[in-house]
Design an enzyme around this catalytic site. Structure first.
Site, PDB file in Angstrom:
ATOM      1  N   ASP A 270       0.688  -0.840   0.096  1.00 17.33           N
ATOM      2  CA  ASP A 270       0.160   0.090   0.673  1.00 17.33           C
ATOM      3  C   ASP A 270       0.781   1.336   0.019  1.00 17.33           C
ATOM      4  O   ASP A 270       1.985   1.569   0.528  1.00 17.33           O
ATOM      5  CB  ASP A 270      -0.981   0.040   1.252  1.00 17.33           C
ATOM      6  CG  ASP A 270      -1.875   0.812   1.133  1.00 17.33           C
ATOM      7  OD1 ASP A 270      -2.873   0.695  -0.007  1.00 17.33           O
ATOM      8  OD2 ASP A 270      -2.314   1.404   2.369  1.00 17.33           O
TER       9      ASP A 270
ATOM     10  N   HIS B 296      -3.957  14.000   1.304  1.00 18.53           N
ATOM     11  CA  HIS B 296      -3.920  13.096   2.351  1.00 18.53           C
ATOM     12  C   HIS B 296      -2.769  13.092   2.906  1.00 18.53           C
ATOM     13  O   HIS B 296      -3.029  13.618   4.063  1.00 18.53           O
ATOM     14  CB  HIS B 296      -4.470  11.599   1.862  1.00 18.53           C
ATOM     15  CG  HIS B 296      -4.438  10.663   2.512  1.00 18.53           C
ATOM     16  ND1 HIS B 296      -5.073  10.301   3.560  1.00 18.53           N
ATOM     17  CD2 HIS B 296      -3.439   9.495   3.084  1.00 18.53           C
ATOM     18  CE1 HIS B 296      -5.138   9.548   5.052  1.00 18.53           C
ATOM     19  NE2 HIS B 296      -4.261   8.842   4.644  1.00 18.53           N
TER      20      HIS B 296
ATOM     21  N   GLU C  50     -10.613   3.998   3.942  1.00 21.05           N
ATOM     22  CA  GLU C  50      -9.321   4.602   2.822  1.00 21.05           C
ATOM     23  C   GLU C  50     -10.146   4.140   1.342  1.00 21.05           C
ATOM     24  O   GLU C  50      -9.844   2.493   1.072  1.00 21.05           O
ATOM     25  CB  GLU C  50      -7.692   4.140   3.503  1.00 21.05           C
ATOM     26  CG  GLU C  50      -7.337   4.611   4.566  1.00 21.05           C
ATOM     27  CD  GLU C  50      -5.934   4.315   4.735  1.00 21.05           C
ATOM     28  OE1 GLU C  50      -5.421   3.892   3.661  1.00 21.05           O
ATOM     29  OE2 GLU C  50      -5.306   5.656   5.716  1.00 21.05           O
TER      30      GLU C  50
ATOM     31  N   GLU D 179      -9.356   3.676  -1.745  1.00 26.86           N
ATOM     32  CA  GLU D 179      -8.129   3.819  -2.868  1.00 26.86           C
ATOM     33  C   GLU D 179      -8.805   3.270  -4.405  1.00 26.86           C
ATOM     34  O   GLU D 179      -9.161   2.666  -4.361  1.00 26.86           O
ATOM     35  CB  GLU D 179      -7.034   3.067  -1.819  1.00 26.86           C
ATOM     36  CG  GLU D 179      -6.073   3.626  -0.650  1.00 26.86           C
ATOM     37  CD  GLU D 179      -5.629   3.097  -0.175  1.00 26.86           C
ATOM     38  OE1 GLU D 179      -4.810   2.652  -0.788  1.00 26.86           O
ATOM     39  OE2 GLU D 179      -5.331   2.767   1.421  1.00 26.86           O
TER      40      GLU D 179
ATOM     41  N   ASP E  41      -8.855  -0.189   2.313  1.00 32.99           N
ATOM     42  CA  ASP E  41      -8.207   0.211   3.115  1.00 32.99           C
ATOM     43  C   ASP E  41      -9.010   0.250   4.670  1.00 32.99           C
ATOM     44  O   ASP E  41      -8.425   1.494   4.986  1.00 32.99           O
ATOM     45  CB  ASP E  41      -7.326   1.029   2.441  1.00 32.99           C
ATOM     46  CG  ASP E  41      -5.919   0.135   3.437  1.00 32.99           C
ATOM     47  OD1 ASP E  41      -5.814  -0.405   4.051  1.00 32.99           O
ATOM     48  OD2 ASP E  41      -4.816   0.948   3.533  1.00 32.99           O
TER      49      ASP E  41
ATOM     50  N   ARG F 110      -8.188   3.228  13.317  1.00 35.11           N
ATOM     51  CA  ARG F 110      -7.256   4.749  13.298  1.00 35.11           C
ATOM     52  C   ARG F 110      -6.633   4.770  15.183  1.00 35.11           C
ATOM     53  O   ARG F 110      -5.456   5.512  15.629  1.00 35.11           O
ATOM     54  CB  ARG F 110      -7.916   6.252  13.727  1.00 35.11           C
ATOM     55  CG  ARG F 110      -8.851   6.141  12.528  1.00 35.11           C
ATOM     56  CD  ARG F 110      -6.903   6.763  11.009  1.00 35.11           C
ATOM     57  NE  ARG F 110      -8.102   6.351   9.365  1.00 35.11           N
ATOM     58  CZ  ARG F 110      -7.118   5.965   8.735  1.00 35.11           C
ATOM     59  NH1 ARG F 110      -5.872   5.306   8.738  1.00 35.11           N
ATOM     60  NH2 ARG F 110      -8.086   5.782   6.927  1.00 35.11           N
TER      61      ARG F 110
ATOM     62  N   GLN G 231      -4.184   2.017  14.963  1.00 36.31           N
ATOM     63  CA  GLN G 231      -3.230   2.647  14.496  1.00 36.31           C
ATOM     64  C   GLN G 231      -2.172   3.504  14.925  1.00 36.31           C
ATOM     65  O   GLN G 231      -0.329   3.637  15.110  1.00 36.31           O
ATOM     66  CB  GLN G 231      -3.590   3.101  13.227  1.00 36.31           C
ATOM     67  CG  GLN G 231      -2.385   3.741  12.084  1.00 36.31           C
ATOM     68  CD  GLN G 231      -3.308   3.854  10.774  1.00 36.31           C
ATOM     69  OE1 GLN G 231      -4.302   4.582  10.654  1.00 36.31           O
ATOM     70  NE2 GLN G 231      -2.061   5.047   9.988  1.00 36.31           N
TER      71      GLN G 231
ATOM     72  N   LYS H 269      -4.253  -2.021   9.972  1.00 37.78           N
ATOM     73  CA  LYS H 269      -4.395  -2.108   8.510  1.00 37.78           C
ATOM     74  C   LYS H 269      -4.898  -4.236   8.207  1.00 37.78           C
ATOM     75  O   LYS H 269      -5.191  -4.134   6.820  1.00 37.78           O
ATOM     76  CB  LYS H 269      -3.867  -2.040   7.871  1.00 37.78           C
ATOM     77  CG  LYS H 269      -2.928  -0.401   8.021  1.00 37.78           C
ATOM     78  CD  LYS H 269      -3.770   0.831   7.611  1.00 37.78           C
ATOM     79  CE  LYS H 269      -3.239   2.333   7.152  1.00 37.78           C
ATOM     80  NZ  LYS H 269      -4.071   2.834   6.223  1.00 37.78           N
TER      81      LYS H 269
ATOM     82  N   THR I 298      -8.659  -6.053   3.891  1.00 37.62           N
ATOM     83  CA  THR I 298      -8.678  -5.016   2.287  1.00 37.62           C
ATOM     84  C   THR I 298      -9.885  -5.537   1.386  1.00 37.62           C
ATOM     85  O   THR I 298      -9.774  -6.455   1.415  1.00 37.62           O
ATOM     86  CB  THR I 298      -7.596  -4.208   2.174  1.00 37.62           C
ATOM     87  OG1 THR I 298      -6.574  -4.634   3.085  1.00 37.62           O
ATOM     88  CG2 THR I 298      -7.151  -3.895   1.188  1.00 37.62           C
TER      89      THR I 298
ATOM     90  N   GLU J  57      -9.923  12.283   8.256  1.00 38.74           N
ATOM     91  CA  GLU J  57      -9.762  13.846   7.217  1.00 38.74           C
ATOM     92  C   GLU J  57     -10.797  14.439   7.157  1.00 38.74           C
ATOM     93  O   GLU J  57     -10.777  15.720   8.040  1.00 38.74           O
ATOM     94  CB  GLU J  57      -9.510  13.598   5.789  1.00 38.74           C
ATOM     95  CG  GLU J  57      -7.815  13.259   5.921  1.00 38.74           C
ATOM     96  CD  GLU J  57      -7.388  12.796   4.284  1.00 38.74           C
ATOM     97  OE1 GLU J  57      -7.089  13.688   3.574  1.00 38.74           O
ATOM     98  OE2 GLU J  57      -7.629  11.157   4.554  1.00 38.74           O
TER      99      GLU J  57
END
Ligand code: MN
Length: 435
Positions: free
Chosen positions: A142, A149, A215, A217, A249, A253, A256, A269, A273, A380
């Site tokens: 990844d 971002h 995420e 992607e 993904d 948080r 993480q 993560k 996925t 975000e």
């Protein structure tokens, strides 16, 4: 077959082409004759997973076409539970098959169009089919290639004045992800358990993630095997790419934030996925090629390529919140904003001598755009939970709750048609007992 032999693969992208499959000609169909994405499917009449191509609301069963001698490959290439054997044949064969399929599905070709009996076995309605993970994925990497971002995250967690770390403009930053937990669209996603540590707590606690995120992607599928010690040159890198999928993904948080120093994300993560079931080939995306953003400073020589290597792919995220009567679109952005190109990512990945394998999955990194409604993650768009969003019912919302469903969608908009990716969906189910 003469017209097929003389037809170039570029002609398959002609926007005037129409199919005898009526649903493929609707302007909003993701799968017109210009797309022809590859997937793996089964259905109730035939439970064996096999390779198919989407056209309109149908799937073309390539094993049946091969049985009838309508393709230059034998049945065994397509009687497989993954695309890997076909992909391994290489770009010349991908293009030859694309030409054959484009011709067979063309409105002016009677071979299938006027043979109702054959059509009945070749064409499978998508509504009757189960779509499988299209590729056997040996490795998943990844990247972190959206400047918007990386700037948002750097502003949030470090210093708005120095949001990008010094290496970001020089290296397509990436990490080795987890291939075993890549799942196909529609697979439920179980909320992960993990270690989290609140700032005031002395020690971490183990339990369900409380900041579950998405995420947005895309991913690309590697189309060749390379040898250890032999890098892929940036200028040639796109010939090593079979196609693209949508990719979510999923990210924990809170886990993480506690685990990522010093080696990066791990359990935050690796739990799941999700990718979309149809692989859209780079050849189908060719008409939507565009310039990548200007890169300053100029990349080091091994990361340079001439020409245009961006792709104009519109992307949207829908959230159907638990207890809400309708879904809301929570982000709209575009793949064309990506700072580092897929070619640069692949050249950088192999520049050390690291080899790649057919079916390897390379995630783009979260794709965020320049505006507040173009954020590719809840991290975000809610600014780490500080700015909740308002759901259709009026309830406030930050991160994902059990029962929420996320659907990613993506398409290239042509003149009167679109080359689409379908959707990439996942619903959150409660965590296992963490006792
Ligand atoms: Mn990611």
């Amino acid at each position: 077959m003469n017209d097929i032999n003389q037809m170039t693969w570029q002609a398959t992208n002609d926007r005037q082409r129409k199919s005898w499959v009526a649903s493929a000609n609707e302007p909003e169909s993701d799968f017109p004759i210009q797309n022809l994405p590859f997937g793996v499917f089964s259905n109730s009449q035939n439970e064996a997973a096999r390779v198919g191509v989407a056209i309109g609301d149908q799937i073309v069963d390539l094993t049946v076409l091969a049985d009838h001698g309508l393709l230059s490959h034998k049945r065994k290439t397509f009687a497989r539970s993954s695309l890997n054997d076909f992909i391994a044949l290489g770009q010349t064969e991908w293009r030859a098959l694309r030409v054959q399929l484009s011709s067979l599905l063309d409105a002016g070709n009677a071979v299938l169009r006027d043979n109702a009996l054959l059509r009945q076995t070749v064409m499978v309605p998508q509504s009757d089919a189960r779509l499988h993970l299209p590729v056997d994925i040996p490795g998943y990497t990844d990247f972190y290639s959206s400047k918007e971002h990386a700037t948002n995250v750097g502003t949030m967690f470090r210093d708005p004045k120095n949001a990008l770390l010094p290496n970001w403009l020089e290296i397509p930053i990436g990490y080795n992800g987890r291939a075993s937990s890549v799942v196909v669209s529609g697979t439920p996603v179980k909320r992960p358990n993990g270690q989290t540590k609140l700032p005031e707590a002395e020690r971490p606690a183990f339990g369900p993630c409380r900041k579950l995120d998405i995420e947005l992607e895309t991913g690309f599928i590697v189309g060749t095997n390379t040898r250890l010690g032999e890098p892929i040159q940036c200028e040639q890198a796109e010939a090593h790419i079979f196609g693209m999928v949508l990719l979510n993904d999923w990210s924990a948080r809170d886990i993480q934030q506690w685990e990522y120093v010093p080696l990066g994300p791990f359990n935050s993560k690796g739990f799941a996925t999700t990718i979309s079931p149809w692989v859209v080939t780079l050849d189908a995306l060719e008409p939507f090629r565009c310039a990548q953003p200007e890169q300053s400073p100029a990349p080091l020589p091994y990361l340079r390529h001439s020409g245009r290597h961006g792709f104009d792919i519109r992307l949207e995220v829908d959230l159907h919140g638990v207890g809400e009567s309708e879904a809301s679109t929570i982000a709209r952005t575009n793949f064309k904003y990506m700072y580092w190109t897929m070619a640069q990512q692949l050249a950088h990945h192999t520049s050390s001598g690291c080899n790649v394998r057919v079916g390897d999955l390379m995630g783009s990194g979260t794709i965020s755009g320049p505006t507040s409604d173009s954020c590719g993650s809840l991290l975000e768009s809610t600014w780490n939970g500080q700015r909740p969003m308002t759901m259709p019912s009026g309830r406030q919302r930050t991160f994902l709750e059990d029962g929420d469903e996320i659907v990613l969608r993506g398409w290239c908009q042509g003149d009167g048609y679109r080359v689409g990716f379908g959707s990439c969906a996942g619903r959150i189910v409660p965590a296992s007992e963490s006792a």
